[in-house]
Design a protein around this motif. Structure first.
Motif, PDB file in Angstrom:
ATOM      1  N   ARG A 177       1.009  -1.413   0.611  1.00 33.66           N
ATOM      2  CA  ARG A 177       0.085  -0.547  -0.259  1.00 33.66           C
ATOM      3  C   ARG A 177       0.469   1.089   0.072  1.00 33.66           C
ATOM      4  N   PHE A 178       2.318   1.102   0.582  1.00 29.20           N
ATOM      5  CA  PHE A 178       2.925   2.497   0.533  1.00 29.20           C
ATOM      6  C   PHE A 178       3.175   3.272  -1.374  1.00 29.20           C
ATOM      7  N   TYR A 179       3.065   2.040  -1.920  1.00 30.33           N
ATOM      8  CA  TYR A 179       2.986   2.531  -3.220  1.00 30.33           C
ATOM      9  C   TYR A 179       1.835   3.474  -4.006  1.00 30.33           C
ATOM     10  N   TYR A 180       0.745   3.052  -3.090  1.00 29.77           N
ATOM     11  CA  TYR A 180      -0.364   3.528  -3.255  1.00 29.77           C
ATOM     12  C   TYR A 180      -0.475   5.330  -2.447  1.00 29.77           C
ATOM     13  N   GLN A 181       0.488   5.125  -1.561  1.00 26.42           N
ATOM     14  CA  GLN A 181       0.371   6.423  -0.801  1.00 26.42           C
ATOM     15  C   GLN A 181       1.473   7.589  -1.589  1.00 26.42           C
ATOM     16  N   ILE A 182       2.466   6.630  -2.000  1.00 25.90           N
ATOM     17  CA  ILE A 182       3.658   7.997  -3.105  1.00 25.90           C
ATOM     18  C   ILE A 182       3.113   8.308  -4.531  1.00 25.90           C
ATOM     19  N   ALA A 183       2.419   7.551  -5.112  1.00 25.75           N
ATOM     20  CA  ALA A 183       1.668   8.387  -5.759  1.00 25.75           C
ATOM     21  C   ALA A 183       0.409   9.440  -5.489  1.00 25.75           C
ATOM     22  N   ILE A 184      -0.432   9.328  -4.742  1.00 29.44           N
ATOM     23  CA  ILE A 184      -1.107  10.412  -4.015  1.00 29.44           C
ATOM     24  C   ILE A 184      -0.706  11.206  -4.788  1.00 29.44           C
ATOM     25  N   PRO A 185       0.572  12.687  -4.164  1.00 25.44           N
ATOM     26  CA  PRO A 185       0.713  13.131  -4.290  1.00 25.44           C
ATOM     27  C   PRO A 185       0.926  13.741  -6.045  1.00 25.44           C
ATOM     28  N   MET A 186       1.545  12.394  -6.770  1.00 24.19           N
ATOM     29  CA  MET A 186       1.617  12.388  -8.059  1.00 24.19           C
ATOM     30  C   MET A 186       0.415  12.703  -8.801  1.00 24.19           C
ATOM     31  N   LYS A 187      -0.648  12.230  -8.523  1.00 23.47           N
ATOM     32  CA  LYS A 187      -2.057  12.421  -9.154  1.00 23.47           C
ATOM     33  C   LYS A 187      -2.478  13.565  -8.766  1.00 23.47           C
ATOM     34  N   ASP A 188      -2.189  13.939  -7.207  1.00 24.89           N
ATOM     35  CA  ASP A 188      -3.034  15.344  -6.844  1.00 24.89           C
ATOM     36  C   ASP A 188      -2.425  16.011  -7.561  1.00 24.89           C
ATOM     37  N   GLY A 189      -0.810  16.561  -7.868  1.00 23.59           N
ATOM     38  CA  GLY A 189       0.144  17.630  -8.938  1.00 23.59           C
ATOM     39  C   GLY A 189      -0.929  17.617 -10.408  1.00 23.59           C
ATOM     40  N   ALA A 190      -1.315  15.673 -10.383  1.00 25.54           N
ATOM     41  CA  ALA A 190      -1.486  16.079 -12.170  1.00 25.54           C
ATOM     42  C   ALA A 190      -2.368  16.689 -12.496  1.00 25.54           C
ATOM     43  N   ILE A 191      -3.084  16.534 -10.640  1.00 25.23           N
ATOM     44  CA  ILE A 191      -4.682  17.702 -10.748  1.00 25.23           C
ATOM     45  C   ILE A 191      -4.749  19.138 -11.433  1.00 25.23           C
ATOM     46  N   LEU A 192      -3.774  19.573 -10.518  1.00 19.92           N
ATOM     47  CA  LEU A 192      -3.327  20.266 -10.441  1.00 19.92           C
ATOM     48  C   LEU A 192      -2.755  20.996 -11.621  1.00 19.92           C
ATOM     49  N   SER A 193      -2.350  20.073 -12.180  1.00 22.86           N
ATOM     50  CA  SER A 193      -1.084  20.783 -13.776  1.00 22.86           C
ATOM     51  C   SER A 193      -2.567  21.159 -15.048  1.00 22.86           C
ATOM     52  N   ASN A 194      -3.577  20.798 -14.643  1.00 25.12           N
ATOM     53  CA  ASN A 194      -4.612  20.721 -15.830  1.00 25.12           C
ATOM     54  C   ASN A 194      -5.678  21.275 -15.171  1.00 25.12           C
ATOM     55  N   CYS A 195      -5.772  22.403 -13.987  1.00 26.85           N
ATOM     56  CA  CYS A 195      -6.764  22.998 -13.262  1.00 26.85           C
ATOM     57  C   CYS A 195      -6.098  24.540 -13.598  1.00 26.85           C
ATOM     58  N   PRO A 196      -7.505  25.449 -14.403  1.00 27.21           N
ATOM     59  CA  PRO A 196      -6.603  26.342 -15.095  1.00 27.21           C
ATOM     60  C   PRO A 196      -7.838  27.337 -13.194  1.00 27.21           C
ATOM     61  N   ASP A 197      -8.932  27.013 -12.485  1.00 28.45           N
ATOM     62  CA  ASP A 197      -9.340  27.845 -11.183  1.00 28.45           C
ATOM     63  C   ASP A 197      -8.086  27.885 -10.329  1.00 28.45           C
ATOM     64  N   VAL A 198      -7.526  29.083  -9.920  1.00 25.76           N
ATOM     65  CA  VAL A 198      -6.684  29.746  -8.968  1.00 25.76           C
ATOM     66  C   VAL A 198      -7.429  29.403  -7.912  1.00 25.76           C
ATOM     67  N   GLU A 199      -9.267  29.384  -7.413  1.00 25.30           N
ATOM     68  CA  GLU A 199      -9.427  28.959  -5.877  1.00 25.30           C
ATOM     69  C   GLU A 199      -9.317  27.282  -5.805  1.00 25.30           C
ATOM     70  N   VAL A 200      -9.716  26.854  -7.119  1.00 21.14           N
ATOM     71  CA  VAL A 200      -9.287  25.175  -6.265  1.00 21.14           C
ATOM     72  C   VAL A 200      -8.218  24.383  -6.763  1.00 21.14           C
ATOM     73  N   ARG A 201      -6.822  25.487  -7.101  1.00 19.36           N
ATOM     74  CA  ARG A 201      -5.632  24.643  -6.670  1.00 19.36           C
ATOM     75  C   ARG A 201      -4.990  25.469  -5.401  1.00 19.36           C
ATOM     76  N   LYS A 202      -5.587  26.782  -4.866  1.00 22.42           N
ATOM     77  CA  LYS A 202      -5.930  27.053  -3.411  1.00 22.42           C
ATOM     78  C   LYS A 202      -5.779  25.731  -2.602  1.00 22.42           C
TER      79      LYS A 202
END
Length: 253
Positions: free
Chosen positions: A54-79
């Motif tokens: 499950r550690f492999y899943y844990q270290i993937a979470i910030p990468m998943k969230d980083g991908a969401i941020l990189s695709n999101c143009p909404d400043v308030e959502v990113r904050k």
């Protein structure tokens, strides 16, 4: 005709949320491996296998969230969303979720090297987790946010472990429960934002709402496959051409 037309109308916001929450019936808390975990029927080696994988899943979470941020143009959502990354990576001397999971590994008898080397991670877990990261990278940020809504069901499984492990697995050190205690409050906060985005974005039509349900099912399937792979890795002892593939004792589910 009117009945058919009504079937194509979007559900109300309340009905849509209820449909999303109903998906919890397929959450991995009901997987045989997790049921056995709750009932105190796993061996030490099996729990170690679960933690390491499950550690492999844990270290993937910030990468998943980083991908969401990189695709999101909404400043308030990113904050708001960026907090999820610091929750797991930590800030300064603050212990984040990844380090807390390493502490969980220590509490069940694994070394830091056992955890961070990823040497115990099964191919099935790698494949499922990588598929989730790729989904977040390739799909719209709203779809990726929707996929995170398995957090709707997470507080219950975290509380279950906090409540049952001291009795069922008294050999696990108390500090190992830090991760679950952290996520009790973090997951509830995260759900509010993810649910709001999903209800707003996907409520334009019944078709979009059905798409959201399919996305959430995809994530539920990811978690189920992870549990399947860990169950296989921790319960079989296979020898092919003299080579051991798994070293854990066989149990009957």
């Amino acid at each position: 005709m009117n009945a058919i037309a009504n079937d194509n109308l979007p559900w109300s916001r309340e009905e849509f949320e209820e449909k999303l929450r109903e998906k919890g019936k397929g959450y991995h808390i009901y997987h045989p491996f997790h049921v056995m975990m709750y009932e105190g029927k796993l061996t030490k080696e099996q729990l170690q296998c679960w933690v390491a994988n499950r550690f492999y899943y844990q270290i993937a979470i910030p990468m998943k969230d980083g991908a969401i941020l990189s695709n999101c143009p909404d400043v308030e959502v990113r904050k708001q969303w960026i907090v999820r990354i610091t929750d797991h990576d930590g800030v300064g001397d603050t212990v984040g979720g990844i380090e807390a999971w390493i502490q969980l590994g220590a509490a069940v008898g694994l070394s830091r090297e056992d955890i961070v080397s990823l040497k115990m991670v099964s191919p099935g877990v790698r494949f499922a987790v990588d598929a989730y990261i790729n989904f977040a990278k390739q799909r719209t940020w709203q779809e990726s946010v929707c996929s995170s809504l398995t957090e709707l069901f997470a507080p219950h499984i975290h509380q279950q472990r906090i409540s049952s492990w001291p009795t069922m697995y008294p050999w696990i050190k108390e500090e190992g429960l830090t991760y679950f205690k952290k996520r009790l409050t973090e997951a509830r906060r995260d759900v509010e934002q993810g649910l709001d985005v999903t209800l707003n974005y996907f409520s334009t039509s019944r078709e979009m709402q059905m798409k959201a349900l399919d996305i959430l099912q995809f994530k539920l399937n990811i978690l189920w496959v992870i549990a399947d792979s860990i169950m296989l890795a921790s319960t079989l002892d296979i020898k092919i051409d003299g080579k051991d593939y798994f070293h854990q004792p066989v149990i009957n589910f």
